[in-house]
Design an enzyme around this catalytic site. Structure first.
Site, short mmCIF file in Angstrom:
data_model
loop_
_atom_site.label_atom_id
_atom_site.label_comp_id
_atom_site.label_asym_id
_atom_site.label_seq_id
_atom_site.Cartn_x
_atom_site.Cartn_y
_atom_site.Cartn_z
N ARG A 195 0.89 -1.13 -0.05
CA ARG A 195 -0.07 0.02 0.07
C ARG A 195 0.76 1.11 -0.03
O ARG A 195 1.99 1.05 0.29
CB ARG A 195 -0.69 0.02 1.34
CG ARG A 195 -1.89 -1.13 1.20
CD ARG A 195 -2.49 -1.05 2.75
NE ARG A 195 -3.40 -2.23 2.81
CZ ARG A 195 -3.67 -2.91 3.89
NH1 ARG A 195 -3.21 -2.52 4.95
NH2 ARG A 195 -4.38 -4.13 4.18
N ARG A 218 -10.05 3.88 5.48
CA ARG A 218 -8.50 3.66 5.32
C ARG A 218 -8.19 3.84 3.71
O ARG A 218 -6.87 4.36 3.32
CB ARG A 218 -7.95 2.23 5.58
CG ARG A 218 -6.61 2.29 6.04
CD ARG A 218 -6.24 0.79 6.32
NE ARG A 218 -6.54 -0.31 5.88
CZ ARG A 218 -6.38 -1.71 6.17
NH1 ARG A 218 -6.05 -1.81 7.44
NH2 ARG A 218 -6.94 -2.44 5.36
N ARG A 241 -12.84 -9.02 3.01
CA ARG A 241 -12.31 -8.78 4.54
C ARG A 241 -13.46 -8.64 5.66
O ARG A 241 -13.36 -9.06 6.73
CB ARG A 241 -11.29 -7.56 4.51
CG ARG A 241 -10.21 -7.64 3.80
CD ARG A 241 -9.41 -6.26 3.60
NE ARG A 241 -8.10 -6.73 2.75
CZ ARG A 241 -6.85 -6.99 3.32
NH1 ARG A 241 -6.77 -6.53 4.62
NH2 ARG A 241 -5.84 -7.06 2.83
P1 ADP Z 1 -5.37 -3.35 10.99
O1 ADP Z 1 -4.08 -3.25 11.01
O2 ADP Z 1 -6.34 -4.12 11.96
O3 ADP Z 1 -6.03 -3.71 9.50
P2 ADP Z 1 -5.44 -0.35 10.70
O4 ADP Z 1 -4.57 -0.30 12.05
O5 ADP Z 1 -4.94 -0.23 9.59
O6 ADP Z 1 -6.28 -1.90 11.09
O7 ADP Z 1 -6.87 0.56 10.93
C1 ADP Z 1 -7.75 0.57 10.15
C2 ADP Z 1 -8.40 2.18 9.93
O8 ADP Z 1 -9.15 2.52 11.08
C3 ADP Z 1 -7.06 3.18 9.69
O9 ADP Z 1 -7.29 3.96 8.93
C4 ADP Z 1 -6.75 3.66 11.12
O10 ADP Z 1 -6.15 4.98 10.93
C5 ADP Z 1 -8.43 3.68 11.61
N1 ADP Z 1 -8.32 3.27 13.13
C6 ADP Z 1 -7.75 2.66 14.11
N2 ADP Z 1 -8.11 2.79 15.16
C7 ADP Z 1 -9.01 3.79 15.33
C8 ADP Z 1 -9.79 4.36 16.21
N3 ADP Z 1 -9.74 3.79 17.55
N4 ADP Z 1 -10.68 5.33 16.02
C9 ADP Z 1 -10.94 5.60 14.72
N5 ADP Z 1 -10.16 5.15 13.68
C10 ADP Z 1 -9.20 4.13 13.84
P1 5GP Z 2 -3.13 -6.77 5.86
O1 5GP Z 2 -3.31 -7.11 4.15
O2 5GP Z 2 -4.49 -5.77 6.02
O3 5GP Z 2 -1.92 -6.03 5.94
O4 5GP Z 2 -3.17 -8.20 6.46
C1 5GP Z 2 -4.37 -8.94 6.20
C2 5GP Z 2 -4.47 -10.00 7.37
O5 5GP Z 2 -3.24 -10.60 7.21
C3 5GP Z 2 -4.41 -9.49 8.69
O6 5GP Z 2 -5.56 -10.09 9.46
C4 5GP Z 2 -3.18 -9.82 9.26
O7 5GP Z 2 -3.10 -9.91 10.57
C5 5GP Z 2 -2.84 -11.04 8.43
N1 5GP Z 2 -1.42 -11.58 8.58
C6 5GP Z 2 -0.36 -10.47 8.35
N2 5GP Z 2 0.75 -11.19 8.47
C7 5GP Z 2 0.53 -12.62 8.58
C8 5GP Z 2 1.08 -13.73 8.65
O8 5GP Z 2 2.49 -13.84 8.52
N3 5GP Z 2 0.49 -14.80 8.80
C9 5GP Z 2 -0.84 -14.88 8.81
N4 5GP Z 2 -1.43 -16.11 8.87
N5 5GP Z 2 -1.69 -13.81 8.71
C10 5GP Z 2 -1.03 -12.69 8.53
#
Ligand code: ADP
Ligand code: 5GP
Length: 189
Positions: free
Chosen positions: A45, A138, A149
């Site tokens: 990304r 996001r 997702r």
């Molecule tokens: P994940 O890693 O679990 O996929 P992210 O950390 O990327 O999730 O968070 C998803 C989106 O939500 C991001 O754009 C982030 O900035 C936003 N976000 C995360 N926590 C909060 C919160 N407590 N309140 C509002 N927005 C949040």
């Molecule tokens: P994203 O594409 O949003 O970074 O991740 C998608 C999902 O893949 C998330 O649930 C994240 O926790 C999971 N993920 C990231 N790295 C790993 C990994 O090494 N192993 C597994 N099983 N899941 C992962």
């Protein structure tokens, strides 16, 4: 301050805030925690860099490395492969830092079959509606990926609420409160 384990697994629906919470933790305690850098076949990304957020690799290479026994666990999530290499965890542990894994539910189940013995923390949003808003907000996913997702998040949520599946559940509604709850799950007084 002591931590409750040398290895933590953070899991939860995509968009629940795992990366946001972990980034804060690494910024506040750069000498204490290290990230297990997973491999993935998905595209980076904007803002993500190779070797920091993930090792971005081709599917053929990842499949070959898995076949060669280099991975602790691997899974297909929303059409892409993800996995934790043995080296990813070893590098952090050997640096003397506490290792943080961010992996999906399939990975959690696989890690439970290993000798790694981490503490498991589930991060969930306050509701599926809020999750959808955040995932869309996001702005990183196509419509198809958002749908995949959200579909996966229902299973993740169900598993997350299963008694004994995780050591702690952190509800990420207000970020500050969630971050404090995460630290509470990690540190012992
Ligand atoms: P994940 O890693 O679990 O996929 P992210 O950390 O990327 O999730 O968070 C998803 C989106 O939500 C991001 O754009 C982030 O900035 C936003 N976000 C995360 N926590 C909060 C919160 N407590 N309140 C509002 N927005 C949040
Ligand atoms: P994203 O594409 O949003 O970074 O991740 C998608 C999902 O893949 C998330 O649930 C994240 O926790 C999971 N993920 C990231 N790295 C790993 C990994 O090494 N192993 C597994 N099983 N899941 C992962």
């Amino acid at each position: 301050m002591q931590t409750a384990s040398r290895i933590f697994v953070i899991s939860g629906p995509s968009g629940s805030g795992k990366s946001t919470l972990l980034k804060r933790l690494f910024a506040e305690y750069p000498d204490t925690f290290g990230f297990s850098i997973s491999h993935t076949t998905r595209k980076p990304r904007p803002g993500e860099s190779n070797g920091k957020d993930y090792h971005f690799v081709a599917k053929e290479r990842m499949e070959a490395e898995i076949a060669a026994g280099k991975f602790i666990e691997s899974a297909t999530f929303s059409g892409n492969m993800y996995g934790t290499s043995i080296k990813a965890v070893e590098d952090v542990v050997e640096s003397g830092k506490v290792c943080m894994l961010d992996i999906d539910m399939q990975g959690v189940k696989l890690v439970k079959q290993t000798q790694l013995n981490p503490r498991y923390i589930f991060v969930r949003p306050p509701s599926l509606e809020v999750l959808e808003q955040r995932l869309r907000g996001r702005g990183t996913e196509t419509e198809e990926a958002v749908k995949a997702r959200l579909e996966a998040s229902k299973r993740e949520w169900e598993y997350g609420e299963t008694p004994g599946a995780y050591d702690r559940v952190v509800v990420n509604d207000d970020l500050e409160t969630a971050y404090n709850a995460l630290k509470d799950a990690i540190f012992v007084a």
